[in-house]
Design a protein around this motif. Structure first.
Motif, PDB file in Angstrom:
ATOM      1  N   ILE A 182       0.846  -1.203   0.000  1.00 10.72           N
ATOM      2  CA  ILE A 182       0.000   0.000   0.000  1.00 10.72           C
ATOM      3  C   ILE A 182       0.876   1.245   0.000  1.00 10.72           C
ATOM      4  O   ILE A 182       0.681   2.176  -0.776  1.00 10.72           O
ATOM      5  CB  ILE A 182      -0.952   0.006   1.213  1.00 10.72           C
ATOM      6  N   VAL A 183       1.872   1.262   0.881  1.00 13.78           N
ATOM      7  CA  VAL A 183       2.746   2.428   1.029  1.00 13.78           C
ATOM      8  C   VAL A 183       3.561   2.682  -0.233  1.00 13.78           C
ATOM      9  O   VAL A 183       3.843   3.835  -0.575  1.00 13.78           O
ATOM     10  CB  VAL A 183       3.656   2.250   2.266  1.00 13.78           C
ATOM     11  N   GLU A 184       3.928   1.634  -0.943  1.00 10.44           N
ATOM     12  CA  GLU A 184       4.691   1.804  -2.182  1.00 10.44           C
ATOM     13  C   GLU A 184       3.937   2.649  -3.207  1.00 10.44           C
ATOM     14  O   GLU A 184       4.559   3.249  -4.085  1.00 10.44           O
ATOM     15  CB  GLU A 184       5.042   0.443  -2.783  1.00 10.44           C
ATOM     16  N   GLN A 185       2.640   2.724  -3.111  1.00 10.34           N
ATOM     17  CA  GLN A 185       1.829   3.503  -4.047  1.00 10.34           C
ATOM     18  C   GLN A 185       1.707   4.970  -3.639  1.00 10.34           C
ATOM     19  O   GLN A 185       1.166   5.775  -4.390  1.00 10.34           O
ATOM     20  CB  GLN A 185       0.445   2.880  -4.156  1.00 10.34           C
ATOM     21  N   GLU A 186       2.209   5.325  -2.473  1.00  8.37           N
ATOM     22  CA  GLU A 186       2.096   6.698  -1.968  1.00  8.37           C
ATOM     23  C   GLU A 186       3.301   7.519  -2.418  1.00  8.37           C
ATOM     24  O   GLU A 186       4.415   7.322  -1.937  1.00  8.37           O
ATOM     25  CB  GLU A 186       2.003   6.693  -0.444  1.00  8.37           C
ATOM     26  N   GLU A 187       3.063   8.436  -3.289  1.00 11.77           N
ATOM     27  CA  GLU A 187       4.129   9.253  -3.845  1.00 11.77           C
ATOM     28  C   GLU A 187       4.856  10.081  -2.785  1.00 11.77           C
ATOM     29  O   GLU A 187       6.061  10.279  -2.851  1.00 11.77           O
ATOM     30  CB  GLU A 187       3.526  10.184  -4.910  1.00 11.77           C
ATOM     31  N   GLY A 188       4.124  10.566  -1.792  1.00 10.87           N
ATOM     32  CA  GLY A 188       4.718  11.449  -0.792  1.00 10.87           C
ATOM     33  C   GLY A 188       5.438  10.755   0.341  1.00 10.87           C
ATOM     34  O   GLY A 188       6.137  11.406   1.116  1.00 10.87           O
ATOM     35  N   THR A 189       5.306   9.438   0.458  1.00 10.35           N
ATOM     36  CA  THR A 189       6.008   8.715   1.516  1.00 10.35           C
ATOM     37  C   THR A 189       7.399   8.379   1.003  1.00 10.35           C
ATOM     38  O   THR A 189       7.568   7.530   0.146  1.00 10.35           O
ATOM     39  CB  THR A 189       5.253   7.429   1.913  1.00 10.35           C
ATOM     40  N   ARG A 190       8.419   9.083   1.523  1.00  9.51           N
ATOM     41  CA  ARG A 190       9.785   8.947   1.014  1.00  9.51           C
ATOM     42  C   ARG A 190      10.494   7.701   1.542  1.00  9.51           C
ATOM     43  O   ARG A 190      11.287   7.093   0.847  1.00  9.51           O
ATOM     44  CB  ARG A 190      10.618  10.177   1.370  1.00  9.51           C
ATOM     45  N   ALA A 191      10.220   7.340   2.787  1.00  9.55           N
ATOM     46  CA  ALA A 191      10.774   6.114   3.375  1.00  9.55           C
ATOM     47  C   ALA A 191       9.784   5.614   4.404  1.00  9.55           C
ATOM     48  O   ALA A 191       9.101   6.414   5.068  1.00  9.55           O
ATOM     49  CB  ALA A 191      12.132   6.371   4.010  1.00  9.55           C
ATOM     50  N   TRP A 192       9.700   4.301   4.532  1.00  8.78           N
ATOM     51  CA  TRP A 192       8.720   3.678   5.430  1.00  8.78           C
ATOM     52  C   TRP A 192       9.355   2.441   6.037  1.00  8.78           C
ATOM     53  O   TRP A 192       9.956   1.637   5.318  1.00  8.78           O
ATOM     54  CB  TRP A 192       7.479   3.313   4.635  1.00  8.78           C
ATOM     55  N   PHE A 193       9.243   2.308   7.357  1.00 10.33           N
ATOM     56  CA  PHE A 193       9.828   1.177   8.061  1.00 10.33           C
ATOM     57  C   PHE A 193       8.803   0.592   9.014  1.00 10.33           C
ATOM     58  O   PHE A 193       8.218   1.318   9.817  1.00 10.33           O
ATOM     59  CB  PHE A 193      11.049   1.611   8.886  1.00 10.33           C
ATOM     60  N   ALA A 194       8.579  -0.716   8.935  1.00 13.42           N
ATOM     61  CA  ALA A 194       7.773  -1.437   9.917  1.00 13.42           C
ATOM     62  C   ALA A 194       8.759  -2.066  10.898  1.00 13.42           C
ATOM     63  O   ALA A 194       9.751  -2.675  10.485  1.00 13.42           O
ATOM     64  CB  ALA A 194       6.924  -2.500   9.240  1.00 13.42           C
ATOM     65  N   LEU A 195       8.497  -1.921  12.193  1.00 15.50           N
ATOM     66  CA  LEU A 195       9.449  -2.294  13.230  1.00 15.50           C
ATOM     67  C   LEU A 195       8.820  -3.220  14.263  1.00 15.50           C
ATOM     68  O   LEU A 195       7.613  -3.181  14.481  1.00 15.50           O
ATOM     69  CB  LEU A 195       9.928  -1.029  13.958  1.00 15.50           C
ATOM     70  N   GLN A 196       9.665  -4.004  14.921  1.00 16.48           N
ATOM     71  CA  GLN A 196       9.223  -4.782  16.084  1.00 16.48           C
ATOM     72  C   GLN A 196      10.210  -4.485  17.209  1.00 16.48           C
ATOM     73  O   GLN A 196      11.401  -4.778  17.093  1.00 16.48           O
ATOM     74  CB  GLN A 196       9.160  -6.275  15.780  1.00 16.48           C
TER      75      GLN A 196
END
Length: 103
Positions: free
Chosen positions: A30-44
């Motif tokens: 989903i996030v890959e389709q967001e032009e304005g999200t420059r970097a995204w990290f899911a964390l545990q």
């Protein structure tokens, strides 16, 4: 340029840790389709504490992300997966290093 970020902390319900991890992994598409999200990290952080850290060029992109697909999915599945409401922190970025970007 990156100016703002989000740090979201999520606490999984007992027994739902694997489902939360899978939910976060699947959110990448989903996030890959967001032009304005420059970097995204899911964390545990530990067995039951998860998080998301993402960065944006401006507050408009951050707000678009919050109201987008991942935010909607969190709202739809939140009561089932999480023991408390997500803790969402708006942050300002002071400096950064990403491939192909400079401050």
């Amino acid at each position: 340029m990156i100016e703002v970020a989000l740090l979201v902390t999520l606490k999984a319900r007992a027994g739902k840790e694997k489902e939360v991890a899978e939910f976060l992994r699947s959110a990448r598409s989903i996030v890959e389709q967001e032009e304005g999200t420059r970097a995204w990290f899911a964390l545990q952080f530990d067995e039951s504490t998860f998080g998301v850290f993402d960065v944006f060029p401006d507050d408009e992109a951050r707000q678009t992300h919050l109201s987008g697909g991942v935010g909607q999915a969190l709202a739809a599945q939140g009561a089932e997966l999480f023991s408390v409401e997500p803790n969402i922190q708006n942050l300002d970025v002071l400096a950064f290093k990403l491939p192909g970007e400079s401050v």
